[in-house]
Design an enzyme around this catalytic site. Structure first.
Site, PDB file in Angstrom:
ATOM      1  N   SER A 149       0.842  -1.190   0.000  1.00  0.00           N
ATOM      2  CA  SER A 149       0.000   0.000   0.000  1.00  0.00           C
ATOM      3  C   SER A 149       0.880   1.245   0.000  1.00  0.00           C
ATOM      4  O   SER A 149       2.037   1.210   0.443  1.00  0.00           O
ATOM      5  CB  SER A 149      -0.884   0.014   1.254  1.00  0.00           C
ATOM      6  OG  SER A 149      -1.493   1.265   1.465  1.00  0.00           O
ATOM      7  N   TYR A 162      -3.145  -0.535  10.004  1.00  0.00           N
ATOM      8  CA  TYR A 162      -3.061  -0.826   8.574  1.00  0.00           C
ATOM      9  C   TYR A 162      -1.680  -0.457   8.029  1.00  0.00           C
ATOM     10  O   TYR A 162      -1.050  -1.239   7.304  1.00  0.00           O
ATOM     11  CB  TYR A 162      -4.156  -0.047   7.853  1.00  0.00           C
ATOM     12  CG  TYR A 162      -4.222  -0.238   6.359  1.00  0.00           C
ATOM     13  CD1 TYR A 162      -4.927  -1.304   5.806  1.00  0.00           C
ATOM     14  CD2 TYR A 162      -3.618   0.670   5.486  1.00  0.00           C
ATOM     15  CE1 TYR A 162      -5.014  -1.470   4.429  1.00  0.00           C
ATOM     16  CE2 TYR A 162      -3.709   0.517   4.114  1.00  0.00           C
ATOM     17  CZ  TYR A 162      -4.404  -0.548   3.588  1.00  0.00           C
ATOM     18  OH  TYR A 162      -4.483  -0.714   2.222  1.00  0.00           O
TER      19      TYR A 162
END
Length: 259
Positions: A149, A162
């Site tokens: 990500s 995350y």
């Protein structure tokens, strides 16, 4: 497409497993692999979502099966692998894409929520690499594609567990690429930029945050999920035969931006 290019990027007849395959990004990846000729095992905690994506693939002439997978449990990965092999044969391609997010402020976050995000992201990637990686090493060939990500580093605000998990996925990808380089198994990661889901728009993307995101993205727009498929097919195919341990940014230039 001419014969040379077609052969170079071919995944025709190969067997691909996709975790999180009932979701926004990985559902499109499953459909993209099927359009390229792969036989796709769509894996998701929500069996109905996996089966819906598999049916979409079959409705357009592809080959797919939906399989239930709890990506936080090793036994579930083993069972999903058994179902995949029974349906289509050994896996050649594996996309490790399961995971959830959290927008809870840091001081308000409970340990249970932290653990839930970490388990769904880094633990699931570890287990997928362990079970499917052993399967691929055993046959001396395979391509594992993890999902990193833009949050893997530097971290994005409001996405604490995350971001930590995605940084771990990048590190694990590099570790395993080194580990299996002589055993025929390549391990890479795709690093998506911003491809907002409905959940993202509701929980993360305020008008001010959207302005900050697009202001930091040279292309000044969000990505379309279909724009992930080129990098996916390249990493899955023999065209990337000398590529392992790489993190491929598909982010409109976000990771190249400073001021």
């Amino acid at each position: 497409m001419n014969a040379f290019t077609s052969e170079l990027f071919s995944v025709e007849g190969r067997v691909a497993g996709v975790t999180g395959g009932g979701g926004h990004l990985c559902g499109e990846m499953a459909r993209g692999l099927a359009k390229a000729g792969a036989k796709v095992v769509v894996m998701d905690l929500r069996l109905e979502k996996a089966e819906a994506v598999a049916q979409q693939i079959k409705d357009t002439g592809g080959q797919a099966v939906g399989v239930e997978l709890d990506a936080t449990k090793k036994d579930s990965f083993k069972a999903a692998l058994d179902q995949a092999v029974a349906a289509f044969g050994p896996l050649d391609i594996f996309v490790n894409g399961a995971g959830i997010n959290s927008s809870t402020p840091f001081f308000q976050m409970e340990l249970s929520e932290w653990n839930a995000v970490m388990d769904s992201q880094i633990t699931s990637t570890f287990l997928g690499c362990q079970v499917i990686g052993e399967h691929m090493v055993g046959k001396g060939r395979g391509s594992i594609i993890n999902i990193s990500s833009a949050s893997a580093g530097p971290p994005l605000s409001k996405a604490f567990p995350y971001s930590v998990a995605k940084a771990g996925i990048k590190n694990l990808t590099q570790n395993l690429a080194r580990e299996w380089a002589l055993q025929g198994v390549r391990v890479n990661a795709i690093r998506p930029g911003f491809f907002p889901t409905d959940w993202n728009r509701k929980n993360f993307i305020t008008p001010e945050r959207e302005a900050a995101i697009l202001g930091h993205t040279p292309m000044k727009r969000y990505g379309e999920v279909s724009e992930l498929i080129g990098a996916l097919i390249w990493l899955a195919s023999d065209a990337s035969g000398f590529v392992t341990g790489a993190e491929i940014a598909v982010d409109g230039g976000y990771s190249a931006m400073t001021i």
